[in-house]
Design an enzyme around this catalytic site. Structure first.
Site, PDB file in Angstrom:
ATOM      1  N   HIS A  17      -2.102  19.785 -19.007  1.00 32.31           N
ATOM      2  CA  HIS A  17      -3.125  20.190 -20.184  1.00 32.31           C
ATOM      3  C   HIS A  17      -2.591  19.909 -21.493  1.00 32.31           C
ATOM      4  CE1 HIS A  17      -5.198  22.934 -16.922  1.00 32.31           C
ATOM      5  NE2 HIS A  17      -5.645  21.750 -17.042  1.00 32.31           N
ATOM      6  N   LYS A  41     -17.518  32.163 -11.147  1.00 30.59           N
ATOM      7  CA  LYS A  41     -16.259  31.559 -10.961  1.00 30.59           C
ATOM      8  C   LYS A  41     -15.110  32.660 -10.721  1.00 30.59           C
ATOM      9  CE  LYS A  41     -14.102  27.291 -11.615  1.00 30.59           C
ATOM     10  NZ  LYS A  41     -13.951  25.787 -12.581  1.00 30.59           N
ATOM     11  N   ARG A  90      -6.201  12.538 -13.263  1.00 32.81           N
ATOM     12  CA  ARG A  90      -5.086  12.330 -12.384  1.00 32.81           C
ATOM     13  C   ARG A  90      -5.120  11.401 -11.592  1.00 32.81           C
ATOM     14  NH1 ARG A  90      -5.378  18.718 -11.535  1.00 32.81           N
ATOM     15  NH2 ARG A  90      -7.315  17.979 -11.997  1.00 32.81           N
ATOM     16  N   SER A 127      -4.212  23.547 -12.032  1.00 30.17           N
ATOM     17  CA  SER A 127      -4.125  25.002 -12.075  1.00 30.17           C
ATOM     18  C   SER A 127      -4.377  25.520 -10.634  1.00 30.17           C
ATOM     19  CB  SER A 127      -5.212  25.518 -12.767  1.00 30.17           C
ATOM     20  OG  SER A 127      -5.421  24.908 -14.181  1.00 30.17           O
TER      21      SER A 127
HETATM   22  P1  ADP Z   1     -12.111  22.298 -14.858  1.00 29.04           P
HETATM   23  O1  ADP Z   1     -12.226  23.642 -14.213  1.00 29.04           O
HETATM   24  O2  ADP Z   1     -13.243  21.933 -15.762  1.00 29.04           O
HETATM   25  O3  ADP Z   1     -12.042  20.887 -14.106  1.00 29.04           O
HETATM   26  P2  ADP Z   1      -9.307  22.395 -15.703  1.00 29.04           P
HETATM   27  O4  ADP Z   1      -8.872  23.509 -16.291  1.00 29.04           O
HETATM   28  O5  ADP Z   1      -9.040  22.506 -13.992  1.00 29.04           O
HETATM   29  O6  ADP Z   1     -10.902  22.404 -15.641  1.00 29.04           O
HETATM   30  O7  ADP Z   1      -8.950  21.133 -16.230  1.00 29.04           O
HETATM   31  C1  ADP Z   1      -9.131  20.769 -17.635  1.00 29.04           C
HETATM   32  C2  ADP Z   1      -9.004  19.174 -17.739  1.00 29.04           C
HETATM   33  O8  ADP Z   1      -7.844  18.865 -17.696  1.00 29.04           O
HETATM   34  C3  ADP Z   1      -9.798  18.249 -16.610  1.00 29.04           C
HETATM   35  O9  ADP Z   1     -10.099  17.222 -17.327  1.00 29.04           O
HETATM   36  C4  ADP Z   1      -8.627  17.941 -15.787  1.00 29.04           C
HETATM   37  O10 ADP Z   1      -8.827  16.710 -15.016  1.00 29.04           O
HETATM   38  C5  ADP Z   1      -7.597  17.843 -16.999  1.00 29.04           C
HETATM   39  N1  ADP Z   1      -6.217  18.011 -16.016  1.00 29.04           N
HETATM   40  C6  ADP Z   1      -5.854  19.177 -15.362  1.00 29.04           C
HETATM   41  N2  ADP Z   1      -4.570  18.919 -14.918  1.00 29.04           N
HETATM   42  C7  ADP Z   1      -4.075  17.697 -15.513  1.00 29.04           C
HETATM   43  C8  ADP Z   1      -2.828  17.266 -15.419  1.00 29.04           C
HETATM   44  N3  ADP Z   1      -1.723  17.514 -14.772  1.00 29.04           N
HETATM   45  N4  ADP Z   1      -2.569  16.219 -16.284  1.00 29.04           N
HETATM   46  C9  ADP Z   1      -3.626  15.562 -16.992  1.00 29.04           C
HETATM   47  N5  ADP Z   1      -4.916  16.268 -16.906  1.00 29.04           N
HETATM   48  C10 ADP Z   1      -5.077  17.148 -16.161  1.00 29.04           C
END
Ligand code: ADP
Length: 148
Positions: A17, A41, A90, A127
């Protein structure tokens, strides 16, 4: 002034992120990290803890703001007068998922979504993985953004 929101659960905020925000700062004047708070959630890291941790990462970057929100992402973006939504991709699964949301958001509000590809070395980081490791008492520090 180009303003984007970077919405997500960030439960927790990972090095992946962090990288998307840093790269987004080359495209936008301001990025608002919107920490989505969905009562339905299950969250592992409390909202307040997530907000504080992300604020700490960007404490010396005035172009990044961190806010919680619990309404629709496009409504939050509109409230914040952001013209763009920033998201990371990803995998092909992320791509399909993001395409549907981006299309819906565009129709609802006219707001454009900008996708950045993950750096390959971060592609496996999620995450969900960190929550899993954390729940088994593993050290996740190397997956978290460096302390400023
Ligand atoms: P959500 O619950 O809305 O999917 P996340 O917190 O999991 O939110 O992720 C937020 C954003 O960051 C999303 O666009 C996700 O694809 C991106 N993201 C998550 N992990 C990575 C990573 N390792 N590299 C690049 N982008 C990521």
């Amino acid at each position: 002034m180009k303003k984007a929101i970077f919405p997500g659960s960030f439960d927790p905020f990972t090095i992946g992120h962090h990288d998307i925000v840093l790269r987004g700062l080359q495209l936008f004047d301001e990025i608002i990290i919107g920490v989505g708070h969905n009562i339905n959630k299950r969250e592992s890291f409390p909202l307040e803890e997530r907000l504080l941790a992300i604020k700490d990462v960007f404490k010396s970057e005035p172009r990044v703001k961190v806010l919680a929100y619990d309404n629709l992402t496009v409504d939050f973006a509109t409230e914040q007068q952001a013209q763009f939504i920033l998201r990371g991709v990803r995998s092909i699964q992320d791509f399909e998922y993001e395409r549907n949301i981006a299309e819906a958001n565009k129709l609802l509000s006219g707001i454009e979504t900008v996708l950045l590809y993950t750096r390959p070395e971060y592609a496996h980081i999620s995450s969900t993985l960190l929550r899993d490791l954390h729940s088994h008492n593993k050290d996740i520090t190397s997956y978290l953004p460096p302390k400023q």
